[in-house]
Design an enzyme around this catalytic site. Structure first.
Site: not given
Ligand code: ZN
Length: 241
Positions: A13, A34, A43, A103, A143, A146, A161, A218, A221
């Site tokens: 989707g 995918d 659909l 996921n 990011c 973070c 899912c 983090c 980063c």
């Molecule tokens: Zn980060």
């Protein structure tokens, strides 16, 4: 045509919404990743697939439909999961990563791969009647990690899912918005969602913005990152049933 390329994770989707908008905007090159096949139950929300594609790989169905509508666009289907072993190899050849996966393991992997390879990432997720968006600038700071820090352990009470229970048009809306952001990045414009978590709620038709900063702790980063390469054992994939 907008020169540049997008690596899109997911042909469900979110991915259909993003791919259609990227094509309409004139993005020159798209690779879509995918491993799933089209199912009748998809659909109502996966708008590039149709009844004739049931049973076909989603990436093939998506590429065929985009090719029919936008023959000038180069669309490369990559059938398989976005996984640690091949993430860097796939991403290195693209300008922007759009994560339309369903996921959490893939979402953490997409973040870490994008930060390590210094590619901008547009994250999108759909849950129930809403969802969220955020952009990780090239190199992070801030990011996705973070904000969300760690992948919950397998079996934890986390929305996995999630797309299965999603209201039909919601992922299309979020996918289209992720494409708008990806085009901004390809054009070298300031990202709209960097350092901002956008929460979309369809029943109330609201978008809420939660600002966040780089987390010095983090793992990818922060000041002393300890994720410096993609460890294949660190991202356990959840199986959709
Ligand atoms: Zn980060």
């Amino acid at each position: 045509m907008i020169s540049g390329s997008v690596l899109l994770i997911g042909a469900g989707g979110l991915g259909c919404g993003a791919a259609l908008a990227l094509a309409a905007e004139g993005v020159a090159r798209l690779t879509v990743v995918d491993d799933d096949v089209v199912d009748e139950s998809n659909l109502h929300r996966q708008i590039l697939h149709d009844a004739a594609s049931i049973g076909a790989p989603k990436v093939e169905s998506l590429a065929r439909e985009l090719g029919r509508r936008h023959p000038g666009m180069q669309v490369t289907p990559h059938r398989g999961r976005f996984e640690a072993a091949t993430a860097a190899q796939l991403l290195v050849d693209h300008d922007v990563l759009v994560d339309g996966s369903d996921n959490l393991a893939t979402k953490f992997l997409a973040n870490d791969a994008a930060v390590l390879l210094r590619k901008p990432l547009v994250h999108a997720a759909a849950v129930g009647t809403g969802g969220q968006l955020l952009t990780v600038p090239a190199g992070g700071r801030p990011c996705y990690r973070c904000l969300f820090e760690e992948l919950p352990p397998a079996g934890a009470d986390a929305p996995s899912c999630a797309e299965a229970g999603v209201l039909g048009p919601v992922p299309g809306v979020l996918g289209a918005l992720s494409a708008v952001e990806a085009v901004r990045l390809l054009r070298g414009q300031t990202p709209g969602f960097a350092g901002r978590l956008i929460r979309y709620d369809s029943p109330s038709l609201t978008m809420r913005t939660i600002r966040f900063r780089r987390n010095p702790l983090c793992r990818v980063c922060g000041d002393r990152p300890n994720i410096t390469s993609i460890d294949q054992s660190a991202y356990t994939a959840e199986e959709c049933t």
